[in-house]
Design a protein around this motif. Structure first.
Motif, PDB file in Angstrom:
ATOM      1  N   ILE A 128       0.859  -1.185   0.000  1.00 58.72           N
ATOM      2  CA  ILE A 128       0.000   0.000   0.000  1.00 58.72           C
ATOM      3  C   ILE A 128       0.893   1.232   0.000  1.00 58.72           C
ATOM      4  O   ILE A 128       1.780   1.369   0.835  1.00 58.72           O
ATOM      5  N   ARG A 129       0.659   2.087  -0.980  1.00 61.57           N
ATOM      6  CA  ARG A 129       1.565   3.217  -1.182  1.00 61.57           C
ATOM      7  C   ARG A 129       0.787   4.508  -1.369  1.00 61.57           C
ATOM      8  O   ARG A 129      -0.412   4.471  -1.633  1.00 61.57           O
ATOM      9  N   MET A 130       1.532   5.579  -1.223  1.00 60.50           N
ATOM     10  CA  MET A 130       0.887   6.867  -1.441  1.00 60.50           C
ATOM     11  C   MET A 130       1.522   7.546  -2.641  1.00 60.50           C
ATOM     12  O   MET A 130       2.745   7.618  -2.737  1.00 60.50           O
ATOM     13  N   ASN A 131       0.670   8.009  -3.547  1.00 59.56           N
ATOM     14  CA  ASN A 131       1.164   8.753  -4.696  1.00 59.56           C
ATOM     15  C   ASN A 131       1.712  10.082  -4.207  1.00 59.56           C
ATOM     16  O   ASN A 131       0.992  10.872  -3.600  1.00 59.56           O
ATOM     17  N   GLU A 132       3.013  10.299  -4.457  1.00 57.92           N
ATOM     18  CA  GLU A 132       3.695  11.456  -3.879  1.00 57.92           C
ATOM     19  C   GLU A 132       3.022  12.773  -4.249  1.00 57.92           C
ATOM     20  O   GLU A 132       2.818  13.636  -3.401  1.00 57.92           O
ATOM     21  N   SER A 133       2.650  12.902  -5.513  1.00 57.87           N
ATOM     22  CA  SER A 133       2.138  14.210  -5.928  1.00 57.87           C
ATOM     23  C   SER A 133       0.674  14.397  -5.532  1.00 57.87           C
ATOM     24  O   SER A 133       0.300  15.474  -5.061  1.00 57.87           O
ATOM     25  N   THR A 134      -0.171  13.380  -5.672  1.00 61.61           N
ATOM     26  CA  THR A 134      -1.597  13.597  -5.393  1.00 61.61           C
ATOM     27  C   THR A 134      -1.981  13.206  -3.980  1.00 61.61           C
ATOM     28  O   THR A 134      -3.035  13.599  -3.486  1.00 61.61           O
ATOM     29  N   GLY A 135      -1.191  12.378  -3.344  1.00 61.32           N
ATOM     30  CA  GLY A 135      -1.554  11.917  -2.009  1.00 61.32           C
ATOM     31  C   GLY A 135      -2.517  10.731  -2.025  1.00 61.32           C
ATOM     32  O   GLY A 135      -2.920  10.247  -0.974  1.00 61.32           O
ATOM     33  N   ALA A 136      -2.912  10.276  -3.206  1.00 66.32           N
ATOM     34  CA  ALA A 136      -3.848   9.149  -3.281  1.00 66.32           C
ATOM     35  C   ALA A 136      -3.156   7.866  -2.816  1.00 66.32           C
ATOM     36  O   ALA A 136      -2.030   7.582  -3.198  1.00 66.32           O
ATOM     37  N   VAL A 137      -3.877   7.103  -1.980  1.00 67.40           N
ATOM     38  CA  VAL A 137      -3.332   5.857  -1.454  1.00 67.40           C
ATOM     39  C   VAL A 137      -3.830   4.716  -2.324  1.00 67.40           C
ATOM     40  O   VAL A 137      -5.022   4.648  -2.633  1.00 67.40           O
ATOM     41  N   PHE A 138      -2.916   3.830  -2.750  1.00 65.52           N
ATOM     42  CA  PHE A 138      -3.327   2.761  -3.669  1.00 65.52           C
ATOM     43  C   PHE A 138      -2.604   1.455  -3.347  1.00 65.52           C
ATOM     44  O   PHE A 138      -1.617   1.445  -2.602  1.00 65.52           O
ATOM     45  N   VAL A 139      -3.113   0.341  -3.909  1.00 62.94           N
ATOM     46  CA  VAL A 139      -2.493  -0.967  -3.686  1.00 62.94           C
ATOM     47  C   VAL A 139      -1.621  -1.310  -4.888  1.00 62.94           C
ATOM     48  O   VAL A 139      -2.080  -1.265  -6.034  1.00 62.94           O
ATOM     49  N   GLU A 140      -0.377  -1.651  -4.629  1.00 65.63           N
ATOM     50  CA  GLU A 140       0.488  -2.149  -5.698  1.00 65.63           C
ATOM     51  C   GLU A 140       0.348  -3.675  -5.682  1.00 65.63           C
ATOM     52  O   GLU A 140       0.919  -4.360  -4.843  1.00 65.63           O
ATOM     53  N   GLU A 141      -0.476  -4.183  -6.607  1.00 66.36           N
ATOM     54  CA  GLU A 141      -0.906  -5.581  -6.520  1.00 66.36           C
ATOM     55  C   GLU A 141       0.265  -6.569  -6.511  1.00 66.36           C
ATOM     56  O   GLU A 141       0.205  -7.606  -5.848  1.00 66.36           O
ATOM     57  N   SER A 142       1.331  -6.245  -7.251  1.00 60.44           N
ATOM     58  CA  SER A 142       2.413  -7.230  -7.376  1.00 60.44           C
ATOM     59  C   SER A 142       3.122  -7.454  -6.023  1.00 60.44           C
ATOM     60  O   SER A 142       3.766  -8.470  -5.813  1.00 60.44           O
ATOM     61  N   PHE A 143       2.962  -6.498  -5.114  1.00 63.35           N
ATOM     62  CA  PHE A 143       3.595  -6.663  -3.799  1.00 63.35           C
ATOM     63  C   PHE A 143       2.650  -7.289  -2.770  1.00 63.35           C
ATOM     64  O   PHE A 143       3.067  -7.667  -1.686  1.00 63.35           O
ATOM     65  N   CYS A 144       1.367  -7.323  -3.091  1.00 63.47           N
ATOM     66  CA  CYS A 144       0.383  -7.774  -2.108  1.00 63.47           C
ATOM     67  C   CYS A 144       0.467  -9.287  -1.934  1.00 63.47           C
ATOM     68  O   CYS A 144       0.442 -10.034  -2.905  1.00 63.47           O
ATOM     69  N   THR A 145       0.535  -9.747  -0.688  1.00 64.07           N
ATOM     70  CA  THR A 145       0.606 -11.179  -0.408  1.00 64.07           C
ATOM     71  C   THR A 145      -0.759 -11.750  -0.047  1.00 64.07           C
ATOM     72  O   THR A 145      -0.902 -12.934   0.188  1.00 64.07           O
ATOM     73  N   GLY A 146      -1.732 -10.881   0.043  1.00 63.66           N
ATOM     74  CA  GLY A 146      -3.077 -11.366   0.397  1.00 63.66           C
ATOM     75  C   GLY A 146      -3.214 -11.691   1.871  1.00 63.66           C
ATOM     76  O   GLY A 146      -4.048 -12.502   2.262  1.00 63.66           O
ATOM     77  N   CYS A 147      -2.430 -11.047   2.718  1.00 68.66           N
ATOM     78  CA  CYS A 147      -2.471 -11.381   4.153  1.00 68.66           C
ATOM     79  C   CYS A 147      -3.673 -10.769   4.876  1.00 68.66           C
ATOM     80  O   CYS A 147      -4.008 -11.168   5.968  1.00 68.66           O
ATOM     81  N   ARG A 148      -4.300  -9.797   4.291  1.00 61.18           N
ATOM     82  CA  ARG A 148      -5.518  -9.166   4.800  1.00 61.18           C
ATOM     83  C   ARG A 148      -5.314  -8.309   6.061  1.00 61.18           C
ATOM     84  O   ARG A 148      -6.299  -7.974   6.726  1.00 61.18           O
ATOM     85  N   SER A 149      -4.087  -7.983   6.409  1.00 54.84           N
ATOM     86  CA  SER A 149      -3.889  -7.115   7.577  1.00 54.84           C
ATOM     87  C   SER A 149      -4.598  -5.784   7.390  1.00 54.84           C
ATOM     88  O   SER A 149      -5.187  -5.236   8.326  1.00 54.84           O
ATOM     89  N   CYS A 150      -4.547  -5.274   6.193  1.00 59.41           N
ATOM     90  CA  CYS A 150      -5.154  -3.960   5.930  1.00 59.41           C
ATOM     91  C   CYS A 150      -6.667  -3.995   6.137  1.00 59.41           C
ATOM     92  O   CYS A 150      -7.269  -3.000   6.524  1.00 59.41           O
ATOM     93  N   LEU A 151      -7.272  -5.156   5.876  1.00 63.24           N
ATOM     94  CA  LEU A 151      -8.721  -5.259   6.043  1.00 63.24           C
ATOM     95  C   LEU A 151      -9.118  -5.129   7.507  1.00 63.24           C
ATOM     96  O   LEU A 151     -10.203  -4.658   7.829  1.00 63.24           O
TER      97      LEU A 151
END
Ligand code: SF4
Ligand code: SF4
Lengths: 652, 136
Positions: B51-74
């Motif tokens: 989960i990352r933040m776009n530096e210029s806009t501040g939008a938070v997004f998921v970088e799917e290739s790094f996601c392990t599906g652990c569901r901590s964020c949920l």
């Protein structure tokens, strides 16, 4: 798995307690589209002329289409079909809300309920899991009560439920089915069919996606149409006032306000029920169906008076007029209260208003007395009485038991007041009068697939078409057709509108996007369907498919030996000139228009049956064959009828 | 449906980044979506840098290739979504700066503005109330 469609039909037999999933194959899907088309075809094939509407052989069919549950605007609608206990022939009804998309997300295009359970049950569909559950404790419960109990016992609120109220359980011949508590598939008595199967509810939860063949293209087409809908005048008005927007023009400009069972088309105080008054004083908030950018739906709140504090979904125009002016009421709080009552008890407001109006007019004319009515005095607009009567109907108590049969059967049972039953083929009229609303509408009333009702073709081209510069001229070839009360091109207009409506009901997409507003044109529907399913169809081919569905439904009636003799509006519309208002003196010129409509359709003037070669053109060879023996029998019926007419004329 | 079709090419409420909690009998609806917090709990919860933040806009997004599906964020935030097939988390990413839900919301219930604009409007709303009250 197919794109757009799920390609799956769920069949539940309540007698044998079996559940089956069948494949709906590609050629069939493309021939009948979905929703109404799928349902009508199945009804024709599987529910024959001898089936008793309230018997176990009748089938209750829920259908959704390739666009249901997608981003296509207003794609949340469902068609429910069965042989009608009200008219005795073809019956279907369409509902908005969120239930249909949920069925689609669970993985089904169609649900067919057959047989009859020996005790009250409800159906729980959770994706693949299908279960028949006991509903003994739900029997007798109102719609909102049952909705709540089911959600509690299934342990989730993220469920959509279609259900009947006490009226359906008690087999009131015009009981309805509601989903999300206030969205009704109201007409043709399909709620009674559900009740006859001892089925209280169908609860659905679906978690699967609807896949799209060409997602980028589909997104773009949806985006285009949505931008157009946003700018559309009719859409803006529907959002602002809901269908209440009709009251003022219907009464003051166009004179088709159904006052006192259509005895008058005008009332000086109709503005009490205006859209502005509702919006400013009764609107709680707006409530759209699934994926709908229009959101004509209302929630009302009564703030003052006896019913203060009541909240209800709706009402929309047909309901507010059915339990309002048609029975002599103009007070908004009473109308909103009555609407809440009929919904929660599970009654169709149109037929309920129609039955009460029949009784009140009989009373006014001295045809009913206190002996007939268990001592009730049936004065127009008596709210205490109306409130009581609605409950008596839903529970079939006393005189309510007779009114629960519908105005047409009630007139037969009491052997009086036949002319005050404002119904066609036994199916009560919605609150629309062709002497003011328009002549294309009138054709649809007389010939409609379920009997008297404005939703056969919803030919608003003659009502709102004039707001779209050049549109009517482009489609009909002349601006004269914009005039509601002109006979010019009206058979053509009705045919065109019916074909589009059949497509919309099958895809499924709300008629308000293409039959009331015209932001969505047949070309757009073809683009949506093509991108969603990958089938690539032209607008013309799509219109032919719409026509095919209309013909199949017509054949359903013809097979029951119903044709031109029964295509008749109530005498009130054809013989009684409008007594006052803006259309003083107008009658509906049925004798001129109906034969012309037959010609346009390719139906035989002598019988009102589609000609065999026309059926062939639509790819309905089997049906052409089925109808041949019926055609001969019907011709004899017509000849006999003609002889009787000649004899009575001679006697006079 | 704009949301799931735009992001996933399929129409599905389950895949939508914005969900509506419905109360059918009351006709009440509660829209729920990511509020793009500036100190996002989901981002803090993710130990995998997905989960990352776009530096210029501040939008938070998921970088799917790094996601392990652990569901901590949920667990950290109720507005996260989880893709049942891809088995990765998903969330609102403001559609790269042109939110489609805003574009297609017919009633104007969803708007997209900078924090500054939003706050200035709130201030004016409050001021309106005070001034109107004072006038009366
Ligand atoms: S226009 Fe009205 S009835 Fe049609 S889908 Fe939208 S909210 Fe439902
Ligand atoms: S599910 Fe994916 S995004 Fe969420 S915390 Fe785990 S790795 Fe990070």
């Amino acid at each position: 798995m197919a794109d757009g469609w799920t390609g799956r039909r769920l069949r539940v037999d309540l007698s044998k307690n079996t559940v089956k999933v069948e494949e709906i194959e590609k050629p069939y899907r493309e021939k009948w589209l979905g929703g109404r088309g799928f349902n009508s075809e199945l009804l024709y094939r599987e529910v024959g002329p001898d089936v008793e509407p309230l018997g176990p052989e009748n089938k209750l069919i829920f259908g959704v289409g390739p666009l249901t549950g997608t981003f296509a605007p207003s794609s949340g609608r469902t068609t429910v079909t069965a042989k009608s206990p009200l008219g005795g022939g073809f019956g279907d009804s369409n509902m908005g809300g969120h239930w249909g998309p949920e069925l689609k997300f669970a993985g089904y295009d169609q649900l067919v309920v057959e047989g009859k359970s020996n005790k009250p049950v409800y159906l729980w569909i959770d994706d693949e899991h299908v279960e028949v559950r006991d509903a003994g404790h739900l029997w007798g419960r109102t719609v909102p009560e049952a909705d709540l109990i089911i959600k509690e016992e299934l342990g989730s609120k993220e469920i959509h439920i279609a259900l009947i109220g006490p009226a359906g359980e008690n087999l009131v011949r015009y009981a309805c089915i509601l989903n999300d508590v206030y969205r009704a598939a109201a007409r043709a008595g399909i709620g009674a069919v559900m009740g006859s199967k001892n089925l209280k509810a169908v609860a659905v939860r679906g978690t699967r996606p609807v896949t799209i063949s060409r997602p980028d293209e589909f997104y773009q087409v949806c985006a285009d149409i949505r931008e157009r809908l946003k700018r559309d005048l009719m859409v803006q008005m529907l959002y602002d006032q809901g269908t209440w927007l009709l009251t003022m023009p219907a009464n003051y400009e166009q004179g088709w306000f159904c006052w006192h069972n259509f005895q008058k088309g005008f009332h000086p105080d109709a503005s009490k029920l205006s859209g502005e008054n509702h919006r400013d004083n009764f609107l709680s908030h707006r409530e759209g169906c699934f994926a709908c950018p229009i959101s004509c739906g209302r929630f009302s709140k009564i703030k003052e008076g006896k019913y203060a504090g009541e909240i209800t979904g709706g009402p929309e125009y047909e309901t507010l007029t059915a339990v309002g002016p048609r029975i002599g009421l103009l007070d908004m709080d009473k109308v909103v209260h009555n609407s809440k009552l009929v919904n929660e008890l599970g009654l169709d407001s149109c037929s309920c208003g129609g039955a009460i109006a029949w009784a009140m007019e009989c009373w006014e004319k001295g045809l009913l007395t206190r002996e007939d009515t268990d001592g009730l005095i049936l004065d127009w607009g008596d709210q205490t009485l109306i409130d009581r009567l609605i409950r008596m109907i839903a529970f079939r108590e006393g005189f309510g038991n007779i009114l629960a049969e519908g105005s047409s059967r009630a007139a037969g049972l009491m052997n009086r007041g036949e002319d005050f039953s404002i119904s066609i083929k036994g199916h009560d009229m919605s609150q629309d009068d062709p002497r003011g609303l328009g002549f294309a509408f009138g054709i649809g009333f007389a010939t409609g697939r379920r009997g008297g009702d404005h939703l056969q073709g919803l030919p608003c081209l003659e009502l709102t078409g004039g707001f779209y510069p050049g549109l009517v001229e482009k489609i009909m070839g002349t601006r004269e057709a914009e005039n509601r009360l002109s006979p010019v091109k009206k058979p053509e207009m009705e045919k065109y509108s019916e074909d589009i409506k059949a497509i919309g009901d099958s895809l499924t997409q709300c008629s308000f996007t293409h039959n009331w507003s015209f932001a969505v044109q047949p070309e757009d529907m073809a683009r949506l369907l093509s991108a969603a399913t990958g089938m690539d169809i032209s607008a013309d081919a799509l219109l032919r498919t719409g026509g095919r569905i209309v013909h199949l439904e017509r054949a359903y009636w013809n097979r029951l030996l119903v044709g031109c003799l029964e295509d008749r509006c109530p005498k009130r519309f054809t013989r009684e000139p409008m007594p006052d208002g803006p259309n003083k003196g107008v009658v509906f010129p049925e004798a001129d228009l109906i034969p012309r409509y037959y010609d346009v359709r390719g139906w035989d003037r002598k019988t009102g049956f589609p000609l065999p070669e026309v059926l062939m053109e639509y790819g309905l060879e089997d049906i052409a064959r089925d109808l041949e023996p019926c055609r001969e029998k019907y011709l004899r019926k017509v000849q006999m009828e003609n002889q009787i007419e000649v004899q009575t004329a001679e006697k006079l | 449906m704009a949301c799931s079709l735009y992001h996933e090419g399929e129409c599905s409420p389950v895949l939508s980044r914005i969900r509506i909690v419905k109360y059918e009998a009351l006709g009440r609806n509660f829209p729920s979506a990511c509020s793009q917090c500036s100190k996002p709990r989901c981002l803090e919860a993710c130990d995998h840098g997905a989960i990352r933040m776009n530096e210029s806009t501040g939008a938070v997004f998921v970088e799917e290739s790094f996601c392990t599906g652990c569901r901590s964020c949920l667990v950290a935030c109720p507005f996260m979504g989880f893709h049942p097939v891809k088995k990765v988390a998903f969330k609102c990413d403001l559609c790269g700066g042109d939110p489609q839900c805003v574009r297609f919301c017919p009633s104007g219930a969803i708007t997209f503005r900078s924090v500054d604009e939003f706050l200035m409007e709130r201030r004016r709303e409050m001021a309106d109330k005070v001034i109107l009250a004072a006038q009366e």
